[in-house]
Design an enzyme around this catalytic site. Structure first.
Site, PDB file in Angstrom:
ATOM      1  N   ASP A   1       0.829  -1.194   0.000  1.00 44.07           N
ATOM      2  CA  ASP A   1       0.000   0.000   0.000  1.00 44.07           C
ATOM      3  C   ASP A   1       0.872   1.257   0.000  1.00 44.07           C
ATOM      4  OD1 ASP A   1      -2.773   1.075   0.395  1.00 44.07           O
ATOM      5  OD2 ASP A   1      -1.859   1.925   2.191  1.00 44.07           O
ATOM      6  N   GLU A  25       1.665  -0.700  -5.080  1.00 43.10           N
ATOM      7  CA  GLU A  25       0.668   0.313  -5.406  1.00 43.10           C
ATOM      8  C   GLU A  25       1.403   1.639  -5.362  1.00 43.10           C
ATOM      9  OE1 GLU A  25      -3.230   2.741  -3.910  1.00 43.10           O
ATOM     10  OE2 GLU A  25      -1.527   2.335  -2.638  1.00 43.10           O
TER      11      GLU A  25
HETATM   12  C1  GLC Z   1      -4.197   3.110  -0.770  1.00 43.59           C
HETATM   13  C2  GLC Z   1      -5.463   2.297  -0.638  1.00 43.59           C
HETATM   14  C3  GLC Z   1      -6.562   3.204  -0.199  1.00 43.59           C
HETATM   15  C4  GLC Z   1      -6.195   3.807   1.135  1.00 43.59           C
HETATM   16  C5  GLC Z   1      -4.847   4.505   1.070  1.00 43.59           C
HETATM   17  C6  GLC Z   1      -4.315   4.812   2.439  1.00 43.59           C
HETATM   18  O1  GLC Z   1      -4.267   4.042  -1.780  1.00 43.59           O
HETATM   19  O2  GLC Z   1      -5.740   1.647  -1.842  1.00 43.59           O
HETATM   20  O3  GLC Z   1      -7.787   2.525  -0.122  1.00 43.59           O
HETATM   21  O4  GLC Z   1      -7.172   4.736   1.516  1.00 43.59           O
HETATM   22  O5  GLC Z   1      -3.882   3.697   0.449  1.00 43.59           O
HETATM   23  O6  GLC Z   1      -3.873   3.648   3.066  1.00 43.59           O
END
Ligand code: GLC
Length: 547
Positions: free
Chosen positions: A208, A269
């Site tokens: 994340d 991500e």
């Molecule tokens: C990422 C997740 C999202 C979350 C953010 C903070 O972007 O996909 O859902 O709110 O991180 O952890």
């Protein structure tokens, strides 16, 4: 084995990975929130669908301020989802179904209920406990102003002041304090968390906010507009996103994953400004793959789509990383709805509730987009409900919304609840099999009545359904050596058409225009996203051909 024997490609190089948004997948306990019991009972759906792996969104102990992306204990399952024993049983059962499992790792921030943060609050300024986070004095005569102008991705300042006057950094909600990755204890803790889950048999991690983690220790102000969608850094000298120092952390993580048997993998991500920047995360010795959000962001126009594909392949080739293709996830509008609008790119500003969207057009394009992404080289992600052709739920009543994004932006920002509505499994009325019959709890977000026709059970019986298309496409893809990893050669095509050859004798043709176009010469049609018109490929339709 003889070292000259060709090795089969690593599974993750062309895996189709299904995103399980656990709170909305299936509810086994009957409280209206999805859980491990529900997921275990529905593993057959996923095995029959034909995906290779599952990514489970955070299931850890959490106050659930940001739907589990605020973790209070990285080594325990939140009681709302089940127990660690159930997680172990789930891993074994998924593996028995031939499904690999990635878990979600949230290293940029903890919950404000994490023992470390509580300790930091109690310990006071200058303490080692505060050093694990980013605590700073404020600006202004009495420290009444935040330490700098960094904005939270969810709106408002990225700093909150505590009782003794110091401020702490949170790039997301105030309940998600950012960790200080310059502190070795933080690094050691996450190395240990990785091992904890690897020891339990997980096949990898989704990281994340992988572009976050380290921060410029000088905490300089940023220029207004320096971040975009979910915090994508707009330039390469950003003080908290996409910094080189963050990449070094992944070198150690890779060594840990590689020390385990089997191919344990990472997917980042990372919302960065360009595919070139993304490729840096995938350099040798770093991460295996990253979400490629190019298509998720791209309008339904062949030249633009082609540009994304070409650019992706070009930047990943030198690092020998396979591309991934993503159309939707739990943070953005479902693509059926996006494709049904006049504006088909993912433009947050236009993501307003009630913007007209034609569901038939959106579905036709989404079906074609499925054959596009599953026909491209590399791996693909399927966001739960995408295989049912679900649309964004845009008329949720204001009092049920839970996304902190909405509250933090004063109610005018994008709302992510509409893509998180619990799945319809069967039956004619809510909860459509999401919860067991006679369950006490209602689904945590209400499901539209029209979803009686979208349930998995209803679609299984229908050869023309989106579910049947996904199941067939995944089966054909699995049986076709030309699909998955490998070369792509563009074929001559009209402006509105994407046409490319895969391997020796398979072609993918996607007509993003409104008018039918002639199909290239072929031996057989392997699969079409909609009815063909004799030798013509109708508008918003895709086809896989055998040449
Ligand atoms: C990422 C997740 C999202 C979350 C953010 C903070 O972007 O996909 O859902 O709110 O991180 O952890």
């Amino acid at each position: 084995m003889d070292s000259n024997t060709p090795q089969p490609p690593a599974w993750w190089r062309d895996a189709v990975i299904y995103q399980v948004y656990i709170r909305s997948f299936a509810d086994g306990s009957g409280d209206g929130t999805g859980d491990l019991a529900g997921l275990r009972a529905r593993l057959g759906h996923l095995a029959d669908l034909g995906v290779d792996a599952l990514w489970i969104t955070p299931w850890y102990v959490s106050p659930q301020v940001d739907a589990g992306y605020d973790v209070a204990d990285y080594r325990a399952i939140d009681p709302v989802f089940g127990t660690l024993d159930e997680a172990d049983a789930f891993l074994a059962e998924a593996h028995a179904h031939g499904l690999r499992v990635l878990v979600d790792l949230v290293p940029n921030h903890t919950s404000d209920q994490h023992p470390w943060f509580r300790e930091a609050l109690a310990a006071g300024p200058g303490s080692a406990a505060r050093g694990r986070y980013h605590f700073r004095p404020g600006r202004g005569a009495a420290g009444e102003l935040p330490p700098n102008n960094w904005p939270s991705v969810f709106g408002g300042p990225a700093w909150t002041r505590v009782a003794d006057g110091e401020w702490y950094l949170h790039l997301f909600a105030a309940a998600q304090p950012d960790l200080n990755w310059d502190v070795s204890e933080v690094r050691e803790e996450f190395a240990s968390v990785l091992r904890f889950w690897l020891d339990r048999g997980v096949d990898g991690f989704r990281i994340d906010v992988a572009h976050g983690l380290t921060k410029d220790p000088a905490y300089p102000d940023i220029e207004v507009g320096a971040t975009g969608l979910l915090g994508a850094a707009a330039d390469e000298h950003h003080p908290y996103f996409d910094r080189d120092a963050t990449l070094e952390i992944y070198r150690e993580w890779r060594r840990i994953a590689d020390s385990y048997p089997g191919e344990r993998t990472f997917v980042a991500e990372a919302w960065v400004s360009s595919p070139d920047r993304l490729a840096r995360y995938l350099a040798p010795g770093l991460l295996h793959t990253a979400f490629n959000f190019g298509l998720l962001d791209c309008p339904w126009e062949a030249p633009r789509l082609r540009e994304v594909v070409e650019q992706t392949l070009r930047v990943l080739a030198p690092v020998d990383a396979p591309p991934t293709w993503v159309l939707s996830n739990h943070d953005v509008i479902r693509h059926v709805t996006r494709y049904g609008r006049a504006e088909t790119s993912l433009d947050d500003a236009k993501r307003l509730y009630g913007t007209p969207s034609d569901p038939e057009l959106g579905t036709r394009r989404a079906r074609a987009a499925a054959l596009l992404t599953l026909g491209l080289p590399g791996g693909a992600y399927v966001y739960q409900g995408e295989e049912l052709g679900l649309e964004e739920v845009e008329d949720l009543p204001a009092d049920v919304l839970q996304d902190p994004n909405r509250f933090w932006s004063g109610g005018c920002g994008p709302v992510r609840d509409g893509c998180r509505v619990p799945l319809p499994w069967s039956g004619h009325t809510a909860p459509f099999g999401f919860s067991p019959d006679g369950a006490a709890g209602e689904p945590w977000l209400p499901q539209p009545a029209a979803w009686k026709d979208r349930s998995a059970a209803a679609q299984l019986a229908d050869p023309a359904s989106v579910l049947t298309l996904y199941r067939t496409a995944l089966a054909v893809r699995r049986g076709c050596d030309d699909l998955g990893e490998g070369d792509l050669v563009w074929l001559p095509a009209a402006e509105e058409v994407l046409a490319f050859r895969r391997g020796r004798r398979t072609a993918v043709v996607v007509n993003t225009g409104a008018d039918p176009v002639p199909l290239p010469e072929h031996a057989a049609v392997l699969l079409a996203s909609g009815p063909l018109d004799g030798p013509l490929l109708p508008g918003d339709t895709a086809v896989w051909l055998s040449l």
